[in-house]
Design an enzyme around this catalytic site. Sequence first.
Site, PDB file in Angstrom:
ATOM      1  N   CYS A 125       5.510 -14.704   2.290  1.00 18.27           N
ATOM      2  CA  CYS A 125       5.764 -13.556   3.039  1.00 18.27           C
ATOM      3  C   CYS A 125       4.513 -13.300   3.933  1.00 18.27           C
ATOM      4  O   CYS A 125       3.416 -13.496   3.500  1.00 18.27           O
ATOM      5  CB  CYS A 125       5.959 -12.095   2.261  1.00 18.27           C
ATOM      6  SG  CYS A 125       6.021 -10.517   3.059  1.00 18.27           S
ATOM      7  N   ASP A 143      15.512  -9.722 -15.383  1.00 19.45           N
ATOM      8  CA  ASP A 143      14.420  -9.600 -14.727  1.00 19.45           C
ATOM      9  C   ASP A 143      14.659  -9.541 -13.229  1.00 19.45           C
ATOM     10  O   ASP A 143      15.691  -9.962 -12.849  1.00 19.45           O
ATOM     11  CB  ASP A 143      13.371 -10.686 -15.145  1.00 19.45           C
ATOM     12  CG  ASP A 143      11.861 -10.112 -14.791  1.00 19.45           C
ATOM     13  OD1 ASP A 143      11.597  -8.821 -14.196  1.00 19.45           O
ATOM     14  OD2 ASP A 143      10.763 -10.772 -14.793  1.00 19.45           O
ATOM     15  N   ASP A 144      13.725  -8.838 -12.292  1.00 19.51           N
ATOM     16  CA  ASP A 144      13.954  -8.731 -11.027  1.00 19.51           C
ATOM     17  C   ASP A 144      13.792  -9.968 -10.098  1.00 19.51           C
ATOM     18  O   ASP A 144      14.494 -10.281  -9.103  1.00 19.51           O
ATOM     19  CB  ASP A 144      13.174  -7.503 -10.533  1.00 19.51           C
ATOM     20  CG  ASP A 144      11.769  -7.719 -10.762  1.00 19.51           C
ATOM     21  OD1 ASP A 144      11.208  -8.258  -9.899  1.00 19.51           O
ATOM     22  OD2 ASP A 144      11.227  -7.296 -11.758  1.00 19.51           O
ATOM     23  N   ASN A 157       0.313   0.495   6.120  1.00 26.81           N
ATOM     24  CA  ASN A 157       0.884  -0.469   4.923  1.00 26.81           C
ATOM     25  C   ASN A 157       1.617  -1.333   5.491  1.00 26.81           C
ATOM     26  O   ASN A 157       2.287  -1.277   6.812  1.00 26.81           O
ATOM     27  CB  ASN A 157       2.110   0.519   4.441  1.00 26.81           C
ATOM     28  CG  ASN A 157       3.157  -0.225   3.315  1.00 26.81           C
ATOM     29  OD1 ASN A 157       3.978   0.288   3.026  1.00 26.81           O
ATOM     30  ND2 ASN A 157       2.397  -1.497   2.859  1.00 26.81           N
ATOM     31  N   GLY A 158       1.447  -2.693   5.386  1.00 28.28           N
ATOM     32  CA  GLY A 158       1.975  -3.872   6.305  1.00 28.28           C
ATOM     33  C   GLY A 158       1.177  -4.873   6.734  1.00 28.28           C
ATOM     34  O   GLY A 158      -0.444  -4.762   6.379  1.00 28.28           O
ATOM     35  N   SER A 166      10.500  -3.050 -14.233  1.00 25.22           N
ATOM     36  CA  SER A 166      11.278  -3.305 -12.967  1.00 25.22           C
ATOM     37  C   SER A 166      12.740  -4.188 -13.457  1.00 25.22           C
ATOM     38  O   SER A 166      13.748  -4.133 -12.352  1.00 25.22           O
ATOM     39  CB  SER A 166      10.727  -4.074 -11.945  1.00 25.22           C
ATOM     40  OG  SER A 166      10.044  -5.210 -12.261  1.00 25.22           O
ATOM     41  N   CYS A 181       0.941  -1.242  -0.039  1.00 29.74           N
ATOM     42  CA  CYS A 181      -0.164  -0.083   0.014  1.00 29.74           C
ATOM     43  C   CYS A 181       0.875   1.211  -0.113  1.00 29.74           C
ATOM     44  O   CYS A 181       2.016   1.149   0.362  1.00 29.74           O
ATOM     45  CB  CYS A 181      -0.994   0.037   1.224  1.00 29.74           C
ATOM     46  SG  CYS A 181      -2.015  -1.195   1.304  1.00 29.74           S
ATOM     47  N   TYR A 208      11.819  -4.724  -6.422  1.00 34.83           N
ATOM     48  CA  TYR A 208      10.706  -4.733  -6.942  1.00 34.83           C
ATOM     49  C   TYR A 208       9.740  -3.537  -6.821  1.00 34.83           C
ATOM     50  O   TYR A 208       9.368  -3.076  -7.801  1.00 34.83           O
ATOM     51  CB  TYR A 208       9.997  -6.129  -7.053  1.00 34.83           C
ATOM     52  CG  TYR A 208       8.619  -5.994  -8.013  1.00 34.83           C
ATOM     53  CD1 TYR A 208       8.459  -5.647  -9.225  1.00 34.83           C
ATOM     54  CD2 TYR A 208       7.397  -5.922  -7.216  1.00 34.83           C
ATOM     55  CE1 TYR A 208       7.276  -5.811  -9.808  1.00 34.83           C
ATOM     56  CE2 TYR A 208       6.282  -5.907  -7.561  1.00 34.83           C
ATOM     57  CZ  TYR A 208       6.203  -5.790  -9.090  1.00 34.83           C
ATOM     58  OH  TYR A 208       5.080  -5.546  -9.820  1.00 34.83           O
ATOM     59  N   CYS A 245      11.648 -14.197   2.045  1.00 37.09           N
ATOM     60  CA  CYS A 245      11.105 -14.719   1.087  1.00 37.09           C
ATOM     61  C   CYS A 245      11.949 -15.558   0.285  1.00 37.09           C
ATOM     62  O   CYS A 245      11.760 -16.440  -0.447  1.00 37.09           O
ATOM     63  CB  CYS A 245      10.049 -13.881   0.173  1.00 37.09           C
ATOM     64  SG  CYS A 245      11.074 -12.423  -0.160  1.00 37.09           S
ATOM     65  N   CYS A 256      12.186  -4.503   4.244  1.00 35.94           N
ATOM     66  CA  CYS A 256      11.835  -5.443   3.205  1.00 35.94           C
ATOM     67  C   CYS A 256      12.708  -5.124   2.038  1.00 35.94           C
ATOM     68  O   CYS A 256      12.643  -3.965   1.263  1.00 35.94           O
ATOM     69  CB  CYS A 256      10.506  -5.235   3.014  1.00 35.94           C
ATOM     70  SG  CYS A 256      10.000  -6.041   1.499  1.00 35.94           S
ATOM     71  N   CYS A 275      14.995  -7.768   5.962  1.00 40.72           N
ATOM     72  CA  CYS A 275      14.218  -9.141   5.872  1.00 40.72           C
ATOM     73  C   CYS A 275      14.419  -9.678   4.536  1.00 40.72           C
ATOM     74  O   CYS A 275      14.309  -8.794   3.565  1.00 40.72           O
ATOM     75  CB  CYS A 275      12.587  -8.898   6.114  1.00 40.72           C
ATOM     76  SG  CYS A 275      11.717 -10.208   5.990  1.00 40.72           S
TER      77      CYS A 275
HETATM   78  S1  SF4 Z   1       9.368 -12.006   3.453  1.00 40.42           S
HETATM   79 FE1  SF4 Z   1      10.217 -11.251   1.494  1.00 40.42          FE
HETATM   80  S2  SF4 Z   1       8.653  -9.486   0.827  1.00 40.42           S
HETATM   81 FE2  SF4 Z   1       8.189  -9.996   2.957  1.00 40.42          FE
HETATM   82  S3  SF4 Z   1       9.037  -8.338   4.115  1.00 40.42           S
HETATM   83 FE3  SF4 Z   1      10.351  -9.984   3.970  1.00 40.42          FE
HETATM   84  S4  SF4 Z   1      11.627  -9.499   2.202  1.00 40.42           S
HETATM   85 FE4  SF4 Z   1       9.665  -8.293   2.269  1.00 40.42          FE
END
Ligand code: SF4
Length: 477
Positions: A390, A353-354, A108-109, A291, A8, A250, A443, A244, A440
Site C-alpha cells: 500500500c 480471520d480478516d 491521516n494518509g 477483528s 492515524c 480490519y 493491496c 480504503c 481502493c
Molecule cells: S492499497 Fe489496500 S490498504 Fe492501501 S488504501 Fe488501498 S485498500 Fe487501503
Amino acid sequence: MDHPKEACGLFGVFGVPKVAPLIYQGLFSLQHRGQEGAGIVTSDGSRLRCVKGNGLLNDVAARTDFKDLDGHLGIGHVRYSTTGGSSIDNVQPLMVECIDGMWAIAHNGNLVNADKLRLMYQESGAIFQTSTDSEILIHLLADPMYRTRPRRVARALSELRGAFAFVLMTERCLIAARDPLGFKPLSIGRLNDAWVFASETCALTQVGATYERDILPGELVIADETGLHSDFFCEPPTDAGAQCVFELVYFARPDSRVFGHNIHTVRYQAGRQLAQEHPAQADVVVPVPDSGNSAALGFSQASGIPLDYGFIRNHYIGRTFIMPEVGQRNQGVDMKLAVVSDVIRDKRVVVVDDSIVRGTTSRRRVELLRQNGAREIHLRISSPPTRHPCFFGIDFPTTKELAAANRDIDDLRAFLGVDSLGYLSLEGLLEPLGGTRHYCSACFSGEYPVALEETSIKQNFERFQTTLDLNHQKTAS
Ligand code: SF4
C-alpha cells in the site's frame, strides 16, 4: 492473524468552552488507529497551545498537562508512523507560526507527491522541521502563491496527491478535508452547538456527539463563529472513488460507521458470504479476536456450525506490531492469544480471520491449535489474498514479505500448515457495499487508483519558478 500497521486517528472540536478533555476522550476511542504518539492543540481565539508526546495517549497524558489546555477549539491526533520516523518531532498535530498567524495540522494518509514537493521547496531554501509528508501542507499554506490568494487552503490542498484526511486549525477556526478519492474516513458530528470531526464515528459516540454526515471526497469544511461552511478544492465528487477497503476489513472499530456502513455488519456479511464461497465440514467455528469476531459469527450462522471461543485475547499487551523487532513481535504474538484447548481438542476447527499479511503469526497459531489437539484446521479469511503493498498510508511489509504475494493457494495452505484454506473473493466482499468502483482494493488487486509517478509536478515546479521570478523582479525594482 497478522496485520499491517495502523494509520492515524484524527479528532477536532469547535465550540465547547473547554475542548481539551473532550479531545482526549475522542482520541482515546481512536487509539486502535495509532499507538506511537499522541497530541492535542487548542486555541482560546488568540493563541495556540500544544501538548504531545510519544506512546499511548494515556502515557502521554500522564507525563503532560493535556487536560489543562485552555480553549474552545482544538484538534488531536494519534499516530502510527507511515512516513517519517517515530521521533517526537513527527508526532502530530504539527504547529507553526506563519507570517499571518499560527496553524496546527493533523493528517491521516500518505501523500504520493510529498517527496517531490519537499525537494522543490528545499531547493528554494525552505527548511523542514520533520520528516513526515504531512509538513508539506504547512509549506504550501505559507507559500505566498497560496497565502495571498482567496481560498488559500483549498488551493493548497489541490496540490496534494494521494490519500489524506486533514484536520487543521488557526487561532479562530477549524478545517477538515478529505482527498478527492476519499481514501480516508472523516465524519462530522454535532454536540449541542459545537461541531466535531472524527476519523471514526465511535469517537463521536464516545463524546456524546450525534453523527451528521461524512465529509465528502474533495470537500473542505470550515467550522468557525458563524457556523459550518463547505467548499470543494477539486471537481465535485463523482460516483466513483477509492475508499480504503482495509478500513472495513480490519482497521475501523466494529461500532463505527465508515463510508456509510456499520463495520460489524460489513464483517458479519463477509463471513456469511465466505461460508457460501468456501464451506467446510467442521465441528466448531473459532474467531481470531478481535477483528475476526464479526466474520466468524456470520460464517457460523450461515453454515450452521456452532461458534465458540477457541482463542482468548490478552488485552493488556497492546497490538503486537508496536514492537519493531521481529523476535519481539513473535514473542508478543504468543503472549497475545491463548488457546482454550477444551474448545478445539479432537475437533475439526474452522478458524476465521480478516486477513493474512506475513503469515508468520498465522503459522504460529496453527501450531498452537495442533499442539492443543485440533484434529483438522480449516482457515477461512474474510478478504482476498493480500498480494501488493500500500502506498496510501497503511504500512504493509514489502511484497517479498507478503505471504500471498508469491504463492498460489495450495502453496500458501502448505506454508500455513492448514488442512484447507479459503479466501473471500473481491466481488464477494465489495458487491454488497456497492461494487468495486467506490473502493481502493489495490493491496488485493494491484490496481492502484492514483498514479504513483506524479506527472503534475513539472507544471507545479514551473508555476513555482514563475512566482519566484516575479518576487525577485519586485525585490529588484
Ligand atoms: S492499497 Fe489496500 S490498504 Fe492501501 S488504501 Fe488501498 S485498500 Fe487501503
